[in-house]
Scaffold this motif. Structure first.
Motif, mmCIF file in Angstrom:
data_model
loop_
_atom_site.group_PDB
_atom_site.id
_atom_site.type_symbol
_atom_site.label_atom_id
_atom_site.label_comp_id
_atom_site.label_asym_id
_atom_site.label_seq_id
_atom_site.Cartn_x
_atom_site.Cartn_y
_atom_site.Cartn_z
ATOM 1 N N MET A 159 -17.349 -19.975 -54.102
ATOM 2 C CA MET A 159 -15.955 -19.497 -52.892
ATOM 3 C C MET A 159 -15.557 -21.353 -52.478
ATOM 4 O O MET A 159 -15.928 -22.059 -52.182
ATOM 5 C CB MET A 159 -16.586 -18.910 -51.430
ATOM 6 N N ASN A 160 -14.501 -22.069 -52.318
ATOM 7 C CA ASN A 160 -14.207 -22.840 -52.362
ATOM 8 C C ASN A 160 -13.627 -23.190 -50.675
ATOM 9 O O ASN A 160 -13.855 -22.357 -50.313
ATOM 10 C CB ASN A 160 -12.260 -22.971 -52.900
ATOM 11 N N LYS A 161 -13.494 -24.516 -50.719
ATOM 12 C CA LYS A 161 -13.822 -24.507 -48.672
ATOM 13 C C LYS A 161 -11.716 -23.970 -48.133
ATOM 14 O O LYS A 161 -12.383 -22.946 -47.106
ATOM 15 C CB LYS A 161 -13.088 -26.127 -48.853
ATOM 16 N N SER A 162 -11.597 -23.521 -48.572
ATOM 17 C CA SER A 162 -9.910 -23.122 -48.029
ATOM 18 C C SER A 162 -10.177 -21.577 -47.599
ATOM 19 O O SER A 162 -9.757 -21.259 -46.940
ATOM 20 C CB SER A 162 -9.004 -23.786 -48.565
ATOM 21 N N THR A 163 -11.234 -20.969 -48.811
ATOM 22 C CA THR A 163 -11.262 -19.225 -48.395
ATOM 23 C C THR A 163 -12.612 -19.205 -47.194
ATOM 24 O O THR A 163 -12.741 -17.812 -47.131
ATOM 25 C CB THR A 163 -11.298 -18.469 -49.712
ATOM 26 N N TYR A 164 -13.002 -20.105 -47.211
ATOM 27 C CA TYR A 164 -14.678 -20.245 -46.452
ATOM 28 C C TYR A 164 -14.609 -19.777 -45.122
ATOM 29 O O TYR A 164 -13.689 -21.251 -44.848
ATOM 30 C CB TYR A 164 -15.590 -20.768 -46.792
ATOM 31 N N VAL A 165 -14.771 -19.261 -44.159
ATOM 32 C CA VAL A 165 -14.187 -19.313 -42.704
ATOM 33 C C VAL A 165 -15.583 -19.751 -41.844
ATOM 34 O O VAL A 165 -17.086 -19.217 -42.254
ATOM 35 C CB VAL A 165 -14.137 -17.779 -41.839
ATOM 36 N N TYR A 205 -20.787 -21.778 -50.665
ATOM 37 C CA TYR A 205 -19.614 -22.379 -50.316
ATOM 38 C C TYR A 205 -20.510 -23.885 -50.310
ATOM 39 O O TYR A 205 -21.444 -24.694 -49.240
ATOM 40 C CB TYR A 205 -19.682 -22.400 -48.565
#
Length: 252
Positions: A1-7, A79
């Motif tokens: 999972m990339n940084k922009s999609t991990y909350v 992540y």
């Protein structure tokens, strides 16, 4: 999972801050092993069982809340906010085993300290010669099976640990676990102090005294969380003040 999609949820953010603080404290008290060993924390309120672990290559005093890596219990990276660093695949074996077997464990700490390794190599194990060591009376042991990279060792390790919060890994080091990072750190700190006291006492060459067994058992009983309090929680704000004074960037 990339940084922009991990909350990162607020609960995970707090877990990251506490874990980063724990890394800094372990370094501050001289219990780190350069870039090696690990402290892991369970990601709270996650649909999948996930844990936080240190980037492989950073010193403990370089770990921050934001550079911790999220992995699952199979060691797969979920992540990683810093692609220049990965994880030590061998390192998660001990931690994932405990997290998988003990749902009540939020934090796992493994160290290779000088005193911890010394006691782990002693046939007598940890002796109840101080009040501090009596807290760990009856501590379990896990026999050395070489570097912990074989997954089949996991079942034996968790069987030896049982429902305890600390274990001595023979010819290896120390293991501490807890329902919170605060409690796990407290357990590790006092186990380390017990090991240091034993090494010091044995190195003196004088005859040691041993309290009666009933006194040892009474003292051990008084250290149980259901008898007095869960050790570590009351101390944790003071521990955070230490970290804050050392370097407040751990929260970043």
């Amino acid at each position: 999972m990339n940084k922009s999609t991990y909350v990162v949820s607020p609960a995970e953010r707090q877990a990251r801050i506490d874990l980063a603080a724990c890394y800094r404290l372990v370094a501050h008290f001289g219990m780190s092993d350069l870039i090696y060993n690990h402290i892991t924390a369970r990601v709270p309120d996650s649909a999948e069982e996930l844990i936080l672990i240190n980037p492989y290559g950073l010193m403990y005093n370089e770990v921050t809340a934001s550079n911790l890596i999220t992995i699952n219990l199979d060691g797969e990276v979920i992540y990683n906010p810093n692609p220049d660093f990965g994880i030590n695949q061998a390192g998660y074996v001990i931690h994932s085993a405990v997290h998988r077997a003990r749902e009540n464990v939020s934090c796992v700490i493994h160290t290779h300290t000088r005193a911890g390794m010394a006691v782990s190599a002693m046939e007598c194990g940890l002796l109840p010669i101080t009040q501090t060591s009596m807290r760990f009376y009856g501590i379990p042991y896990h026999d050395y099976e070489s570097v912990a990279i074989d997954l089949d060792e996991q079942s034996r390790l968790v069987a030896d640990l049982g429902d305890q919060t600390a274990m001595i890994l023979r010819n290896h080091g120390l293991l501490a676990v807890g329902p919170s990072t605060a409690q796990a750190f407290n357990t590790l700190y006092w186990l380390e102090m017990a090991c240091k006291a034993q090494v010091d006492a044995l190195s003196s060459g004088v005859k040691l005294t041993m309290p009666p067994d009933e006194v040892i058992q009474k003292t051990h009983h008084l250290y149980q969380p259901h008898v007095r309090r869960p050790f570590g929680e009351m101390e944790w704000p003071a521990m955070l003040r230490i970290v804050e004074k050392l370097d407040p960037t751990y929260k970043n």
